[in-house]
Design an enzyme around this catalytic site. Structure first.
Site, PDB file in Angstrom:
ATOM      1  N   GLU A  67      15.444  64.977  44.314  1.00 37.39           N
ATOM      2  CA  GLU A  67      15.975  64.794  42.962  1.00 37.39           C
ATOM      3  C   GLU A  67      17.228  65.640  42.863  1.00 37.39           C
ATOM      4  O   GLU A  67      17.268  66.757  43.372  1.00 37.39           O
ATOM      5  CB  GLU A  67      14.964  65.250  41.907  1.00 37.39           C
ATOM      6  CG  GLU A  67      13.686  64.457  41.917  1.00 37.39           C
ATOM      7  CD  GLU A  67      12.557  65.162  41.191  1.00 37.39           C
ATOM      8  OE1 GLU A  67      12.652  66.391  40.945  1.00 37.39           O
ATOM      9  OE2 GLU A  67      11.557  64.506  40.891  1.00 37.39           O
TER      10      GLU A  67
ATOM     11  N   TYR B 115      24.272  63.562  50.037  1.00 39.50           N
ATOM     12  CA  TYR B 115      23.001  62.914  50.342  1.00 39.50           C
ATOM     13  C   TYR B 115      23.219  61.462  50.765  1.00 39.50           C
ATOM     14  O   TYR B 115      22.604  60.985  51.719  1.00 39.50           O
ATOM     15  CB  TYR B 115      22.052  62.977  49.145  1.00 39.50           C
ATOM     16  CG  TYR B 115      21.725  64.395  48.696  1.00 39.50           C
ATOM     17  CD1 TYR B 115      21.538  65.426  49.611  1.00 39.50           C
ATOM     18  CD2 TYR B 115      21.611  64.708  47.349  1.00 39.50           C
ATOM     19  CE1 TYR B 115      21.242  66.713  49.201  1.00 39.50           C
ATOM     20  CE2 TYR B 115      21.324  65.997  46.930  1.00 39.50           C
ATOM     21  CZ  TYR B 115      21.135  66.992  47.854  1.00 39.50           C
ATOM     22  OH  TYR B 115      20.844  68.271  47.440  1.00 39.50           O
TER      23      TYR B 115
END
Length: 158
Positions: A113, A125
């Site tokens: 998250e 990411y």
């Protein structure tokens, strides 16, 4: 810089807390960091050798990650690089270390998250293969209320 990689231990809590508070507006508490050492958790860290005559002062914590592993899934719970070391590819090195440890554990699915406002982390990411998988509305605290968490997932090849 040739960083030293190693797992973290509870003896590293003071160093972790210093990096955590320097890098995050809403840092984890000492208790939360301490609670992240246990059977289902694993960690990785980067240390930089420093010039010092005292052996215990011979390394400086540059960054770390904390993850959990349940069955064949892992969640990257916290990843942190000290502000003075950011922008040098160390976050990518930590994620690579994390993914390598996941592969060694037989993990097939990785989760994380990230704050909706943290565009740089989301780009990192994504560059490592993560894809947005959903959102948690009003998940993170902000100075003016809350913001969403972007859920991201990565499937590892077996």
């Amino acid at each position: 810089m040739s960083p030293l990689f190693r797992p973290l231990s509870v003896n590293d809590l003071d160093a972790m807390l210093m990096v955590e508070h320097a890098a995050h507006v809403h840092p984890w508490s000492r208790k939360l960091l301490a609670d992240s050492f246990g059977e289902r958790y694993f960690t990785g860290s980067l240390w930089q050798a420093v010039n010092s005559t005292a052996p215990q002062e011979g390394e400086q914590l540059v960054g770390y990650f904390i993850a959990d592993c349940v069955l064949d899934e892992s969640t990257l719970m916290n990843i942190c690089v000290a502000p003075q070391w950011q922008g040098q590819g160390l976050g990518r090195q930590l994620i690579t270390l994390y993914m390598h440890q996941c592969e060694q554990r037989g993990v097939s699915q990785c989760w994380l998250e990230v704050r909706d406002s943290n565009i740089a982390a989301q780009a990192l990411y994504a560059a490592c293969g993560y894809q947005e998988n959903g959102r948690r509305r009003h998940y993170y605290q902000t100075h003016s209320g809350s913001e969403d968490a972007v859920l991201m997932a990565l499937t590892l090849k077996k």
